[in-house]
Design an enzyme around this catalytic site. Structure first.
Site, PDB file in Angstrom:
ATOM      1  N   GLY A   1       0.835  -1.207   0.000  1.00  0.00           N
ATOM      2  CA  GLY A   1       0.000   0.000   0.000  1.00  0.00           C
ATOM      3  C   GLY A   1       0.862   1.245   0.000  1.00  0.00           C
ATOM      4  CG  ASN A   2      -0.246   4.602  -1.417  1.00  0.00           C
ATOM      5  OD1 ASN A   2      -0.979   5.393  -0.838  1.00  0.00           O
ATOM      6  ND2 ASN A   2      -0.626   3.942  -2.511  1.00  0.00           N
TER       7      ASN A   2
END
Ligand code: C5P
Length: 412
Positions: free
Chosen positions: A218-219
């Site tokens: 993810g981020n």
């Protein structure tokens, strides 16, 4: 009178505004704010807390507004009751300037022990607050928490400026200038119906690509920019379809329909389903570039082979896919978060993805990008790619207003 001034006057002309005044030094500026609002053609009803009247006199306020100042629940000598309910229905907007830490706290918790907070609780129209207080009070966690609560309740905060304060200290806490408060109201009324009848599709937040049941790629996106765009578009009369990755935010405006997704594949699917209805699409999500080729059914054990390398596949480009399948008349906007050569990279993305506009933010700018409450953007359009419109560092809600102003101008 020039055209610009004429246009300004028209937006506020005839509008009913409740001007709430609380007991802070900046109350003297409310007199000028009242004057500006009346001059712009608004009908203004001042509502002052008892302590506000320690700073300015009711005579000044009533002379300028041509209305008796409302401050007490009853007129002492006649017993006449002042109806906060009536005011709540009469107003097109309520603006509280200055808003002290005390009044903000009462508003956030519903302590209706004076006419101003009671009027706020009865208010059906949009509410604006212009906080003014000393630097340390402004910076205090309690004030931040109360402002966050009020924002969550749909109140617009007209941000205080930094500068010299009455205490002699210098810092953030000066009430926004009356001209800026009037401008915020003008923007509100001017923009009110500019997207009425339109559907806006917005992607927001990160995507999570599952590796196994407990891990993902993810981020750090928090979704703040996309959610600010959704609120602003809804406030301008649009129906908003917000396709959101996993975030801690909740939409406030009733015209926002949120579709919660997790992965890029799900985000694309939701966009595909809703794209045909959209007049405008804004791709603000930070989509993970890659996803694991296979998701493990069980948690991958560290001591076993399998976690030290993961086979990845490229995720679909949602903006490019939707833009490629668009019908004539749809307007598509993307974001480019860059660390270097921001404009050149953004221009390349604008063309490659087939978008009409790209909003550039550079991680090199302090206060811009992921997780912050502020952003600093530039806008480039496909029609005039050599023109770059650059904006200052602003709250994400104000940035959203700039972006939607630009879209509305281009889209007409
Ligand atoms: O290529 P880059 O990720 O920098 O492009 C950013 C823009 O493209 C943003 O508007 C983002 O929402 C969109 N995008 C997308 N799908 C992807 C990657 C980016 O919609 N897979």
């Amino acid at each position: 009178m020039d055209n610009a001034n004429q246009k300004k006057e028209n937006v506020l002309a005839g509008k009913h505004i409740v001007l709430g005044i609380t007991g802070g030094i900046a109350a003297y500026k409310s007199v000028y704010l009242l004057r500006l609002l009346v001059r712009a053609g608004a009908e203004v009803q001042p509502v002052a807390t008892p302590s506000a009247l320690e700073f300015i006199t009711p005579v000044t306020l009533s002379a300028l507004s041509r209305k008796p100042v409302v401050s007490e629940f009853f007129t002492a000598n006649t017993g006449e009751w002042h109806s906060h309910v009536q005011l709540g229905m009469w107003a097109d907007a309520m603006v509280i300037a200055p808003a002290t830490a005390c009044t903000l706290a009462k508003m956030a918790t519903g302590v209706a022990d004076n006419m101003l907070v009671t009027t706020y609780l009865s208010m059906r129209a949009p509410v604006f607050v212009a906080p003014a207080m000393d630097f340390d009070m402004m910076a205090h966690a309690t004030t931040a928490r109360n402002l966050a609560t009020l924002r969550g309740d749909g109140v617009t905060v007209i941000e205080p400026a930094s500068g010299e304060l009455a205490s002699g200290l210098s810092g953030r806490g000066r009430m926004a200038e009356p001209e800026d408060i009037v401008a915020a109201l003008e923007r509100h009324f001017g923009a009110c119906d500019s997207l009425a009848g339109k559907t806006v599709l917005i992607t927001a937040g990160p995507t999570y690509e599952r590796i196994d049941p407990v891990r993902f790629i993810g981020n750090f996106s928090t979704g703040k920019m996309g959610y600010a765009l959704a609120e602003e578009a809804a406030a301008r009369g649009a129906r908003v379809v917000l396709v959101s990755g996993p975030v801690a935010l909740t939409p406030v405006h009733p015209s926002i329909e949120r579709i919660s997704v997790e992965s890029a594949g799900q985000m694309l699917e939701a966009c595909r389903k809703n794209a045909a209805e959209a007049d405008i699409a804004i791709f603000a999500a930070a989509v993970a570039d890659y996803a694991p080729a296979h998701m493990a059914e069980h948690k991958i054990k560290r001591e076993h082979a399998g976690i030290d390398s993961i086979e990845l596949v490229k995720n679909p480009d949602i903006s490019a896919t939707i833009a490629a399948g668009r019908r004539p008349g749809q307007y598509m906007v993307g974001f480019a978060l860059e660390t270097d050569s921001a404009e050149a990279n953004a221009r390349e993305k604008l063309t490659r993805k087939g978008l009409d506009m790209i909003v550039v933010n550079s991680l090199a700018d302090k206060g811009a990008g992921f997780g912050t409450d502020t952003n600093k953007i530039s806008i480039i359009t496909a029609g005039k790619p050599s023109d770059v419109r650059t904006f200052g560092l602003k709250e994400k809600s104000a940035v959203a207003a700039d972006i939607l102003d630009a879209i509305t101008t281009e889209y007409q």
